[in-house]
Design an enzyme around this catalytic site. Structure first.
Site, mmCIF file in Angstrom:
data_model
loop_
_atom_site.group_PDB
_atom_site.id
_atom_site.type_symbol
_atom_site.label_atom_id
_atom_site.label_comp_id
_atom_site.label_asym_id
_atom_site.label_seq_id
_atom_site.Cartn_x
_atom_site.Cartn_y
_atom_site.Cartn_z
ATOM 1 N N TRP A 169 0.854 -1.190 0.000
ATOM 2 C CA TRP A 169 0.000 0.000 0.000
ATOM 3 C C TRP A 169 0.883 1.230 0.000
ATOM 4 O O TRP A 169 1.943 1.250 0.627
ATOM 5 C CB TRP A 169 -0.888 0.000 1.250
ATOM 6 C CG TRP A 169 -1.696 1.253 1.424
ATOM 7 C CD1 TRP A 169 -2.904 1.542 0.845
ATOM 8 C CD2 TRP A 169 -1.369 2.389 2.225
ATOM 9 N NE1 TRP A 169 -3.344 2.796 1.231
ATOM 10 C CE2 TRP A 169 -2.410 3.335 2.083
ATOM 11 C CE3 TRP A 169 -0.288 2.711 3.043
ATOM 12 C CZ2 TRP A 169 -2.414 4.561 2.737
ATOM 13 C CZ3 TRP A 169 -0.278 3.942 3.692
ATOM 14 C CH2 TRP A 169 -1.336 4.843 3.535
ATOM 15 N N VAL B 196 11.578 2.451 -3.248
ATOM 16 C CA VAL B 196 11.414 2.231 -1.813
ATOM 17 C C VAL B 196 10.268 3.072 -1.270
ATOM 18 O O VAL B 196 9.911 4.109 -1.830
ATOM 19 C CB VAL B 196 12.711 2.573 -1.047
ATOM 20 C CG1 VAL B 196 13.897 1.832 -1.648
ATOM 21 C CG2 VAL B 196 12.991 4.069 -1.027
ATOM 22 N N CYS C 71 3.104 -7.549 1.353
ATOM 23 C CA CYS C 71 4.265 -8.234 0.763
ATOM 24 C C CYS C 71 4.150 -9.747 0.861
ATOM 25 O O CYS C 71 5.143 -10.469 0.743
ATOM 26 C CB CYS C 71 5.565 -7.753 1.420
ATOM 27 S SG CYS C 71 5.788 -5.966 1.307
#
EC number: 2.3.1.181
Length: 240
Positions: A95, A180, A197
Site C-alpha cells: 500500500w 522504496v 508483501c
C-alpha cells in the site's frame, strides 16, 4: 541476498555500480497519482537508457493506492473492495499513501548489472535514514526484502518482526524503476485488509509508532534523499 564482507561486517562498494558516479538529479514531486508516476518513470527510464538524462531520484507521496507486484497471490489482495494497480515490479502487494515517503531511483546500472548490490544500497540508505531520525536497530531479514525491526518484547508486549520500509524494483535495459517506501506517519488501516508483501507472519510499522513521536515525511525527506545519493554513489558503506 549475500555480500562479500570484510572483518568488520562492511563491504567495499564496487566503483562501477551506477554511471555516472556523481550527478544524480533529485526531484520533489509532492503528492502524485500512482499510475501517472508509473508512466513518468517509464519515460525517464527510456531516456536514461539512451543517455539523454542523468541518473534521477523521484521523491513523492501517493494518494491511498494498493499496488500488486508480479508475485502477488489472490489471497494477498484487499478484502475491503478497493482497487489494485497491477504493476511490473518484483514482489507482492503493498500500500502507498499519505504519510509514506516514496523514492523511485531511475539509475543506469553498470555492466555487469548487479541487482543484489543495488538493492543492498537501497536498504542501507533506509537503515541510515532511520538512524538519522533516532530509530536504532533496523536491519535486514534473510530472504525478505525491505528494512525491518526485529521481534521482541516492547513495553511488556511481544511484537513480531516489523517492516518499516518496503522495496520493489524493476530493471529494464540496465535502468532501474520503482524503488522504496518508508513509513513515516501514515495510517495502518489499509494494511489490515491485505497480506503486506505476502508475509502473514510479520507486521508493519512506522517511524512515528516506533519512536513515540510524530515523524512526518518532511522530517525524513532530506535524510533519505542524501542517503540514497550517497549509497548509489558508493559514499555510504554497505553493511551486512
Amino acid at each position: 541476498m549475500g555480500t562479500t564482507g570484510t572483518n568488520d561486517g562492511a563491504t567495499t562498494p564496487p566503483a562501477n555500480t551506477s554511471t555516472p558516479a556523481v550527478d544524480i538529479d533529485v526531484r520533489d514531486l509532492g503528492t502524485v497519482d500512482y499510475e501517472d508516476t508509473w508512466h513518468l518513470q517509464a519515460n525517464l527510464a527510456a531516456q536514461r537508457a539512451e543517455e539523454k538524462i542523468p541518473d534521477t531520484i523521484l521523491l513523492l507521496q501517493h494518494p491511498p493506492t494498493y499496488t500488486a507486484g508480479k508475485r502477488t497471490q489472490d489471497s494477498d489482495r484487499p478484502t475491503n473492495g478497493l482497487p489494485v494497480v497491477d504493476v511490473d515490479r518484483g514482489g507482492r502487494i503493498t500500500w502507498h499513501g499519505p504519510g509514506q515517503l516514496v523514492a523511485y531511483p531511475i539509475i543506469k546500472l553498470a555492466d555487469p548489472v548487479d541487482v543484489v548490490d543495488y538493492v543492498r544500497r537501497l536498504e542501507q540508505a533506509l537503515i541510515q535514514t532511520c538512524e538519522d531520525l533516532g530509530l536504532h536497530g533496523t536491519g535486514r531479514v534473510e530472504g525478505r526484502s525491505g528494512v525491518w525491526l526485529p521481534a521482541g518484547v516492547i513495553n511488556g508486549e511481544l511484537k513480531p518482526a516489523r517492516k518499516i520500509a518496503a522495496i520493489g524494483i524493476r530493471v529494464t535495459r540496465g535502468v532501474t524503476m520503482h524503488g522504496v517506501a518508508l513509513n513515516c506517519d501514515n495510517t495502518m488501516e489499509y494494511y489490515d485488509h491485505i497480506v503486506p508483501c505476502g508475509l502473514a507472519d510479520a507486521g508493519v510499522t512506522t517511524l512515528t509508532e516506533e519512536l513515540g513521536r510524530d515523524v512526518s515525511v518532511s522530517d525524513a525527506y532530506s535524510s533519505l534523499a542524501h542517503n540514497l545519493v550517497d549509497a548509489l554513489n558508493g559514499d555510504l558503506p554497505v553493511h551486512s
